[in-house]
Motif scaffolding. Structure first.
Motif, PDB file in Angstrom:
ATOM      1  N   GLN A  56      13.622  -2.960   5.281  1.00  0.00           N
ATOM      2  CA  GLN A  56      11.690  -3.467   6.491  1.00  0.00           C
ATOM      3  C   GLN A  56      11.136  -2.243   6.575  1.00  0.00           C
ATOM      4  O   GLN A  56      11.370  -1.478   7.160  1.00  0.00           O
ATOM      5  CB  GLN A  56      11.583  -4.748   7.957  1.00  0.00           C
ATOM      6  N   PRO A  57       9.749  -2.545   6.410  1.00  0.00           N
ATOM      7  CA  PRO A  57       9.293  -1.194   7.023  1.00  0.00           C
ATOM      8  C   PRO A  57       9.044  -1.154   8.342  1.00  0.00           C
ATOM      9  O   PRO A  57       9.068  -1.163   8.810  1.00  0.00           O
ATOM     10  CB  PRO A  57       7.885  -1.092   6.013  1.00  0.00           C
ATOM     11  N   ASN A  83       2.345   3.913   8.795  1.00  0.00           N
ATOM     12  CA  ASN A  83       0.445   2.773   9.273  1.00  0.00           C
ATOM     13  C   ASN A  83      -0.353   3.884   9.622  1.00  0.00           C
ATOM     14  O   ASN A  83      -1.073   2.636   9.964  1.00  0.00           O
ATOM     15  CB  ASN A  83       1.496   1.748  10.479  1.00  0.00           C
ATOM     16  N   ASN A  94      10.500   5.181  -3.782  1.00  0.00           N
ATOM     17  CA  ASN A  94      12.195   4.918  -2.565  1.00  0.00           C
ATOM     18  C   ASN A  94      12.901   4.803  -2.580  1.00  0.00           C
ATOM     19  O   ASN A  94      13.746   5.014  -1.773  1.00  0.00           O
ATOM     20  CB  ASN A  94      12.736   3.444  -3.523  1.00  0.00           C
ATOM     21  N   ALA A 125      12.229   7.064   0.883  1.00  0.00           N
ATOM     22  CA  ALA A 125      12.266   5.509   1.834  1.00  0.00           C
ATOM     23  C   ALA A 125      13.816   5.833   2.068  1.00  0.00           C
ATOM     24  O   ALA A 125      14.139   5.316   3.709  1.00  0.00           O
ATOM     25  CB  ALA A 125      11.714   4.646   1.417  1.00  0.00           C
ATOM     26  N   TRP A 162       8.591   8.232   5.183  1.00  0.00           N
ATOM     27  CA  TRP A 162       7.700   7.714   4.348  1.00  0.00           C
ATOM     28  C   TRP A 162       5.952   7.990   3.739  1.00  0.00           C
ATOM     29  O   TRP A 162       5.617   7.351   3.595  1.00  0.00           O
ATOM     30  CB  TRP A 162       7.664   6.578   5.530  1.00  0.00           C
ATOM     31  N   ARG A 213       4.591  -3.815  -5.874  1.00  0.00           N
ATOM     32  CA  ARG A 213       6.190  -4.024  -4.161  1.00  0.00           C
ATOM     33  C   ARG A 213       4.951  -4.530  -2.953  1.00  0.00           C
ATOM     34  O   ARG A 213       3.815  -5.201  -2.852  1.00  0.00           O
ATOM     35  CB  ARG A 213       5.949  -3.069  -3.498  1.00  0.00           C
ATOM     36  N   ASP A 220       4.443  -6.413  -0.072  1.00  0.00           N
ATOM     37  CA  ASP A 220       3.744  -6.118   1.131  1.00  0.00           C
ATOM     38  C   ASP A 220       3.684  -4.349   1.465  1.00  0.00           C
ATOM     39  O   ASP A 220       3.965  -3.439   1.911  1.00  0.00           O
ATOM     40  CB  ASP A 220       4.924  -5.960   2.420  1.00  0.00           C
ATOM     41  N   ASN A 221       3.774  -3.676   0.071  1.00  0.00           N
ATOM     42  CA  ASN A 221       4.060  -2.489  -0.247  1.00  0.00           C
ATOM     43  C   ASN A 221       4.625  -1.457   0.521  1.00  0.00           C
ATOM     44  O   ASN A 221       5.018  -0.520   0.919  1.00  0.00           O
ATOM     45  CB  ASN A 221       2.628  -1.779   0.296  1.00  0.00           C
ATOM     46  N   ASN A 222       5.821  -2.358   0.627  1.00  0.00           N
ATOM     47  CA  ASN A 222       6.922  -1.665   0.923  1.00  0.00           C
ATOM     48  C   ASN A 222       7.501  -0.576   0.282  1.00  0.00           C
ATOM     49  O   ASN A 222       8.451  -1.974  -0.782  1.00  0.00           O
ATOM     50  CB  ASN A 222       7.854  -2.447   1.188  1.00  0.00           C
ATOM     51  N   ARG A 267      11.335  -2.397  -1.797  1.00  0.00           N
ATOM     52  CA  ARG A 267      11.295  -3.326  -2.074  1.00  0.00           C
ATOM     53  C   ARG A 267      10.957  -2.321  -3.221  1.00  0.00           C
ATOM     54  O   ARG A 267       9.976  -1.537  -3.744  1.00  0.00           O
ATOM     55  CB  ARG A 267      10.609  -4.505  -1.764  1.00  0.00           C
TER      56      ARG A 267
END
Length: 849
Positions: free
Chosen positions: A84-85, A94, A183, A186, A191, A830, A832-834, A837
């Protein structure tokens, strides 16, 4: 055969580890909504209570069987939480949604690294102020900062900084098979990235530090001090390699040296791993045991060997902190601690139990390590070596009843053992390395026999002792570093020698999943049967050999994904152009292959080649270069060397710059025919072909060739067709050339159009769009081309004509799959722009003819 419950009881830790790993492996495949994940956590807790109840009523057999699904569920749940982000509103991820100028205030949390042009550091952010706001906003999260030039020496880890930077979320090429940089960051809990143009935008914020703050950043401060000492004492040629093996900083290793270690199969030595920890642990044990054994009182009363081993443990942990405690270092430290604790507490069980426990600890700390190349390579190598431990023990340590071998025999035994270990490790890791890096060093087994002793038995011990003496005897410390650099210099020359040998490296497509499974099943079966001296192992050898041959010499029918439809892939190469056309007949043609020249590696190596390998392509049938502009060909040198195209089409073999001339010379050396196509000339079969619609260079400039070469945009116009479905590739022609084509009898009406000149306003005339009348227009452009590539005029014209306009800057690599009656256009995005993933294909347009 043992009862399943008995087998689980005898190998409990191994079974639990495998169940936990299986759950983690499933997490990226099955990713439900967040509320479903939370409900799964509640269900697992209830399941745990059920097991406790069953155990209370003495249903041990049932509990043993149910432990496996429990660990499977825990592994899946644990991985989902890590996938999860950041959920906190004040997390810097965010707060930064688009590229922004801002001032960030935080603590310098890592040693600065310098690659010769830029410095990199990480900042633990605390406050953020945007350019258009006077207020400081409290934030959390780590930010990777890049500074143009060297890092100021007066700024050290632990200092609080105010940094003015251009901040953005990291970007990756949305192309299958290509390295995913966002990725990667992350996974390291980074981030946001930032760029600082000058050191004048860095300011120290004076603040009194408490004891906890000082101790927290002490290892990084010492690490930076060691790095400076290496820079001052070690010759420049070995400086970067010494920093890599001692403090885990590989940024100073130049590209030539790095490629020498990669090409010779010895790259793993430059990453601090279990091998380094074994050498350093053994050295620490020898020093501590020698010191403790000076006391007869200790020898008579206490187990001095265990005490020496145990005392080496905190030093190894601290050294791991000095080395940056990144993922490979953390894994090596955990495995070393597990082995040492097991020996000191007399809990030395089977190697598989220790390995399973180490895997459980590492994946409990970070389950996403399972998907990294370093985790898979290190555990597969260690597992293979440990399963052959009895054979190695017989080879190295002769039976006590046999006469003691001579010194010469011992040397032969040790060399044979080293060779066997290298072979076993290579067998276990080669398919994984192919899957991640698409290369296999054929000389790796031999090269490691020379490079590993030079580095691990010479340079590494000398460097580690130099670290211990750095404060009390700096002069001796410098001498040891210089002495160790001699070994590094020798290792570098050996690696270079092996890497330059013919066929030292094979570049191969990624093995198919079924092939990997079959290979490792055969390898495991052979190992299992060999330990039990079962003659059935000879039945597994042909399977292993066959799998190896398929990986090295992959038949096109087995590895390449064939389809009844034509697939045209417009690659995400940035501001450039490269398109792969795959025909139903199996024909593979690459049209152009260039991009921005702002990286140490060409777009051919970092984007085009990985996509080709991902698709199982090892050889191209043809390459067509529409015109000799750098952003259409500057990545093709790597492609010519490793994909052996049967023919190259060019507008002319001279071009207009020396880089294109070098490319043509390379084609001549590789004996690849270079052809200047004429109007109507085709490559391929009757129904699947690439056609030269027109060579504008020869048509418009035949009378004045020297002047025409000054205009790089004039070239060949191509049409790729399968049956009645066609795609037009005009290159970078301008509006005057477009009108010339429209006025001629060229049959420009096609289904799909690659927008001329990346969608600029100097091309894409209304006359051309009317003549072509495409179902879809694709624009190959970089992310920085907003408003110009594509130009707003083209966007408005397509909207007026109701033609879908898709860009690689927005959707990454765009694939058009067309059959005779239907077509589909896919891009990548991606969920949810995560960045944790992977990119997923998304349908952009579809229709019928």
């Amino acid at each position: 055969m043992k009862h399943p419950v008995t087998f689980i009881a005898d190998h409990l830790l191994v079974c639990l580890a495998l169940a936990f790993i299986s759950g983690i492996a499933l997490a990226p495949i099955f990713s439900p909504a967040l509320h479903v994940i939370r409900l799964s956590g509640v269900a697992l807790f209830c399941f745990l209570i059920l097991l406790a109840t069953l155990y209370f009523y003495r249903r041990e057999d049932t509990v043993l069987c149910l432990l496996l699904p429990l660990l499977f569920g825990i592994g899946w749940y644990h991985a989902q939480l890590h996938l999860q982000p950041p959920a906190e509103n004040n997390h810097v991820f965010n707060r930064i949604a688009i590229k922004s100028e801002a001032v960030i205030i935080g603590t310098l949390s890592s040693m600065a690294t310098f690659d010769g042009t830029s410095s990199h550091i990480t900042v633990a952010s605390e406050f953020l102020r945007f350019e258009d706001s006077p207020d400081l906003q409290p934030v959390i999260g780590r930010v990777l900062i890049r500074l143009s030039g060297p890092w100021p020496e007066d700024l050290v880890p632990g200092d609080k900084l105010a940094v003015r930077a251009t901040l953005k979320r990291p970007e990756s090429s949305r192309t299958p098979g290509v390295f995913d940089y966002a990725n990667y960051l992350a996974h390291k809990d980074i981030w946001i990235t930032g760029f600082v143009r000058s050191a004048v935008h860095l300011h120290r914020v004076e603040e009194s530090a408490n004891l906890f703050h000082t101790l927290r950043y002490l290892p990084e401060k010492i690490r930076a001090t060691i790095g400076k000492r290496i820079d001052s004492a070690v010759p420049a040629a070995s400086r970067g390699v010494y920093r890599a093996i001692l403090i885990g900083d590989r940024s100073g290793v130049d590209e030539v040296t790095l490629e020498s270690f990669k090409g010779s199969g010895t790259m793993h030595i430059l990453a601090i791993s279990g091998l380094h920890m074994t050498v350093i642990g053994g050295l620490l044990y020898a020093i501590l045991y020698w010191l403790l054994s000076r006391s007869e009182w200790l020898l008579l009363r206490y187990p001095v060997r265990k005490i020496a081993l145990f005392l080496s443990l905190p030093i190894l942990v601290f050294y791991g902190l000095l080395a940056g405690m990144n993922t490979p270092v953390l894994r090596a430290v955990v495995m070393s601690c597990v082995v040492i604790v097991a020996i000191c507490t007399d809990r030395r069980k089977s190697p598989s139990t220790l390995l399973a426990f180490a895997a459980l600890v590492i994946l409990a700390l970070d389950p996403l390590q399972l998907f990294t190349a370093s985790f898979q390579l290190s555990f597969s190598a260690v597992t293979a070596i440990l399963f052959l431990y009895p054979a190695l023990q017989k080879l190295i340590l002769p039976d006590m009843n046999q006469p003691t071998p001579s010194t010469g025999k011992k040397i032969v035994n040790w060399i044979a053992a080293g060779l066997l270990v290298s072979i076993v490790a290579t067998l276990a890791t080669a398919p994984i390395a192919l899957g991640f890096f698409n290369r296999f060093a054929t000389v790796g087994i031999a090269a490691n026999l020379f490079v590993e002793p030079l580095i691990c038995l010479w340079s590494l011990p000398a460097g580690f002792i130099a670290i211990l003496l750095l404060i009390i005897q700096p002069e001796i410390s410098d001498l040891l570093l210089v002495f160790g650099a001699i070994g590094l210099n020798g290792a570098t020359h050996v690696a270079k020698f092996f890497s330059l040998l013919p066929w030292s490296t094979l570049w191969l497509p990624s093995p198919a999943l079924w092939l990997l499974i079959l290979y490792y099943v055969a390898l495991f079966a052979i190992t299992y049967l060999a330990v039990r001296k079962n003659k059935l192992l000879y039945a597994g050898l042909p399977v292993l050999v066959l799998c190896s041959l398929i990986m090295i010499f992959p038949p096109r029918a087995l590895i390449q994904k064939r389809s009844v439809a034509m697939q045209v892939s417009f690659l995400d190469v940035g501001q450039g152009s490269s398109t792969l056309v795959q025909y139903p007949s199996g024909l593979n043609i690459l049209i152009d292959g260039g991009g921005p020249a702002n990286s140490s590696t060409s777009v051919g190596e970092r984007t085009i080649a990985p996509l080709l390998w991902h698709k199982g392509i090892r050889k191209l049938d043809a390459i067509a270069i529409t015109h000799p502009d750098a952003d259409h060909y500057n990545g093709l040198e790597f492609i010519l060397k490793h994909f052996s195209p049967a023919i190259i089409w060019v507008r002319d073999p001279i071009g207009h710059d020396t880089a294109f001339e070098r490319l043509m010379l390379l084609a001549a050396r590789e004996k690849i025919p270079v052809v200047v196509p004429e109007k109507g000339q085709r490559l391929g079969e009757d129904s699947d072909y690439l056609e030269c619609t027109e060579n504008l260079f020869t048509r418009e400039n035949s009378s004045n060739t020297s002047a025409s070469r000054q205009d790089a945009n004039i070239g060949i116009v191509l049409k790729a067709c399968s049956g009645k479905r066609c795609t037009l590739f005009p290159g970078d022609i301008g509006k005057s050339e477009e009108r010339s084509l429209v006025s001629g009898d060229y049959g420009l009406a096609v289904d799909f159009l690659l927008s001329p000149h990346h969608g600029s306003k100097t091309s894409n005339s209304p006359e051309l769009l009317t003549a072509v009348s495409p179902e879809v227009i694709v624009v190959s452009t970089g992310r920085a081309g907003g408003g110009h590539f594509p130009h707003n005029q083209l966007v408005e014209e397509c909207a007026k004509r109701n033609i879908p306009l898709v860009t690689t800057s927005r959707w990454g690599t765009i694939s058009i799959t067309s059959e005779q009656a239907t077509y589909q256009v896919f891009g990548f995005t991606r969920p949810d722009n995560n960045p944790l993933r992977p990119f997923q294909p998304v349908l952009l347009a579809e229709g019928g003819f």
